[in-house]
Design a protein around this motif. Sequence first.
Motif, mmCIF file in Angstrom:
data_model
loop_
_atom_site.group_PDB
_atom_site.id
_atom_site.type_symbol
_atom_site.label_atom_id
_atom_site.label_comp_id
_atom_site.label_asym_id
_atom_site.label_seq_id
_atom_site.Cartn_x
_atom_site.Cartn_y
_atom_site.Cartn_z
ATOM 1 N N ALA A 119 0.694 -1.050 -0.005
ATOM 2 C CA ALA A 119 -0.055 0.096 0.061
ATOM 3 C C ALA A 119 0.750 1.346 -0.091
ATOM 4 O O ALA A 119 0.726 2.232 -0.827
ATOM 5 N N LEU A 120 1.902 1.226 0.880
ATOM 6 C CA LEU A 120 2.738 2.328 0.761
ATOM 7 C C LEU A 120 3.391 2.714 -0.577
ATOM 8 O O LEU A 120 3.547 3.939 -0.758
ATOM 9 N N ASP A 121 3.725 1.542 -1.180
ATOM 10 C CA ASP A 121 4.428 1.920 -2.498
ATOM 11 C C ASP A 121 3.414 2.667 -3.589
ATOM 12 O O ASP A 121 3.824 3.425 -4.542
ATOM 13 N N ILE A 122 2.097 2.320 -3.261
ATOM 14 C CA ILE A 122 1.035 3.210 -4.105
ATOM 15 C C ILE A 122 0.734 4.548 -3.510
ATOM 16 O O ILE A 122 0.589 5.518 -4.377
ATOM 17 N N MET A 123 0.693 4.616 -2.215
ATOM 18 C CA MET A 123 0.355 5.841 -1.426
ATOM 19 C C MET A 123 1.319 7.047 -1.480
ATOM 20 O O MET A 123 1.105 8.089 -1.815
ATOM 21 N N ILE A 124 2.657 6.490 -1.235
ATOM 22 C CA ILE A 124 3.633 7.596 -1.187
ATOM 23 C C ILE A 124 3.656 8.541 -2.166
ATOM 24 O O ILE A 124 3.865 9.806 -2.377
ATOM 25 N N PRO A 125 3.667 7.977 -3.574
ATOM 26 C CA PRO A 125 3.779 8.919 -4.721
ATOM 27 C C PRO A 125 2.744 9.917 -4.774
ATOM 28 O O PRO A 125 2.915 11.011 -5.393
ATOM 29 N N LYS A 126 1.507 9.573 -4.364
ATOM 30 C CA LYS A 126 0.273 10.329 -4.287
ATOM 31 C C LYS A 126 0.355 11.407 -3.170
ATOM 32 O O LYS A 126 -0.517 12.074 -2.997
ATOM 33 N N SER A 127 1.168 11.009 -2.222
ATOM 34 C CA SER A 127 1.130 11.896 -0.755
ATOM 35 C C SER A 127 -0.216 12.006 -0.076
ATOM 36 O O SER A 127 -0.535 12.940 0.380
ATOM 37 N N ALA A 128 -0.604 10.805 -0.112
ATOM 38 C CA ALA A 128 -1.984 10.675 0.528
ATOM 39 C C ALA A 128 -2.330 9.285 0.828
ATOM 40 O O ALA A 128 -1.897 8.180 -0.057
ATOM 41 N N GLY A 129 -3.140 8.828 2.004
ATOM 42 C CA GLY A 129 -3.542 7.336 2.117
ATOM 43 C C GLY A 129 -3.559 7.448 3.360
ATOM 44 O O GLY A 129 -3.257 8.009 4.411
ATOM 45 N N SER A 130 -4.652 6.327 3.859
ATOM 46 C CA SER A 130 -4.923 5.907 5.389
ATOM 47 C C SER A 130 -4.886 4.269 5.393
ATOM 48 O O SER A 130 -5.190 3.667 4.529
ATOM 49 N N ILE A 131 -4.191 4.050 6.429
ATOM 50 C CA ILE A 131 -4.202 2.737 6.847
ATOM 51 C C ILE A 131 -4.582 2.449 8.204
ATOM 52 O O ILE A 131 -4.243 3.014 9.222
ATOM 53 N N VAL A 132 -5.677 1.380 8.267
ATOM 54 C CA VAL A 132 -6.154 1.236 9.524
ATOM 55 C C VAL A 132 -5.861 -0.434 9.876
ATOM 56 O O VAL A 132 -6.281 -1.210 8.792
ATOM 57 N N SER A 133 -5.187 -0.843 11.011
ATOM 58 C CA SER A 133 -4.887 -2.181 11.174
ATOM 59 C C SER A 133 -5.782 -2.704 12.305
ATOM 60 O O SER A 133 -5.962 -2.005 13.366
ATOM 61 N N ILE A 134 -6.594 -3.908 12.285
ATOM 62 C CA ILE A 134 -7.193 -4.445 13.244
ATOM 63 C C ILE A 134 -6.133 -5.088 14.220
ATOM 64 O O ILE A 134 -5.606 -6.226 13.716
ATOM 65 N N SER A 135 -6.168 -4.791 15.354
ATOM 66 C CA SER A 135 -5.543 -5.544 16.280
ATOM 67 C C SER A 135 -6.272 -6.295 17.411
ATOM 68 O O SER A 135 -7.310 -6.829 16.903
ATOM 69 N N SER A 136 -6.211 -6.277 18.616
ATOM 70 C CA SER A 136 -6.935 -6.870 19.507
ATOM 71 C C SER A 136 -6.516 -6.118 20.828
ATOM 72 O O SER A 136 -5.418 -6.035 21.203
ATOM 73 N N ASP A 137 -7.522 -6.369 21.783
ATOM 74 C CA ASP A 137 -7.382 -5.791 23.279
ATOM 75 C C ASP A 137 -6.392 -6.973 24.066
ATOM 76 O O ASP A 137 -5.864 -6.708 24.996
ATOM 77 N N ALA A 138 -6.062 -8.142 23.192
ATOM 78 C CA ALA A 138 -5.498 -8.968 23.991
ATOM 79 C C ALA A 138 -3.837 -8.457 23.751
ATOM 80 O O ALA A 138 -3.014 -9.021 24.540
#
Length: 264
Positions: free
Chosen positions: A126-145
Motif C-alpha cells: 500500500a505504501l508503494d502506491i500511496m507515497i507517490p500520491k502523498s495521501a492515504g490511510s491505513i487502519v490495522s485491526i489488532s486486539s485488546d489481547a
Amino acid sequence: MDLGLKAKSVVVTGGGSNIGREIVLGFAAEGANITIDIDPEQAEKTASLARKAGSGTCQVIKTDVTDLAQVQAMFKAAVDKFGGVDVLVNNVGWDKLLFFTQTDPEFWQKIIKINFVGNLNCTKTALDIMIPKSAGSIVSISSDASRQGEPREAVYGGMKAAVNSFMKTVARENGRYGIRCNVVCPGVTIPKEAGDVGGTSMWSKMDDMFTADQLEKVAKALPLRKIGRPEDIASAVVFLSSTKAAGYITGQVLSVSGGYSMIG
C-alpha cells in the motif's frame, strides 16, 4: 455525516466474514469502491451485500496475504480498476484459544504469518502506491489481547502487540507524505449469525471459541455489559479512514471493547 469516502478506493483484507464484512458494508454505505480478498465464496456474498448498500463497485480477488506476490497482484487489481488505493484496512486475523503450553512451533508460525507477516506485506504494498500520491490511510485491526495480556492468546496477543508498534512506526515514518496509520483493538466480538462467517474463519465453530455461558460472563464483566458486534468495530474503522473526519489523527491505538481496556 458525509465522511468524504465516496468513490475512494479501499482494500479490506479478510473482508468476507464477521468484522471484515461489516467494515466492507460500512465503506459501501459511504459509496466507496472496495477490493476484498480471501474466501472467494464468502467474499462474494459480502460483495453482493456491499453493492446493495451503495458501494460504487466491489470486487473480490482471492489472495493469501502471507504471500507477497499474491498481495501485490491484489493491489494491482485495485489500481487497475479504481485508479489507486486510498485506504487499506489490515483486517485478516486468526487464532485458536489454547494455553501457550498446549501450542507448538507449527502453530506459532501460522499465527505469526497470518497476523503479522500478512500485515507487513499489505502495508508495504500500500505504501508503494500511496507515497507517490502523498495521501492515504491505513487502519490495522489488532486486539485488546495486545494491551492487557489474555490467557489462551499468548502468541496471538504478542503478534497483535507487534502490529500496534509497527503501525506507530509506519505513522512516524510516513506522516511527511500525508499518510495516516492507526489501529483498532476489538475485544470479544461475535458474528451476528452463522452465515456471516466462512469455513476458514476462527468463528466457524463458535463453541471452539466461547460457550454461551462464557459469553454471558464476559458481558457481565464489561462496563457496558454487552458483547461487541462487528458493526461496533466497523464504525471506528470507517471514521479513522476518513481524512475529512479524522485527518489529524495518526499513530493511535483505539480500543473498541465495551470498556474492557481503559488505557490513557
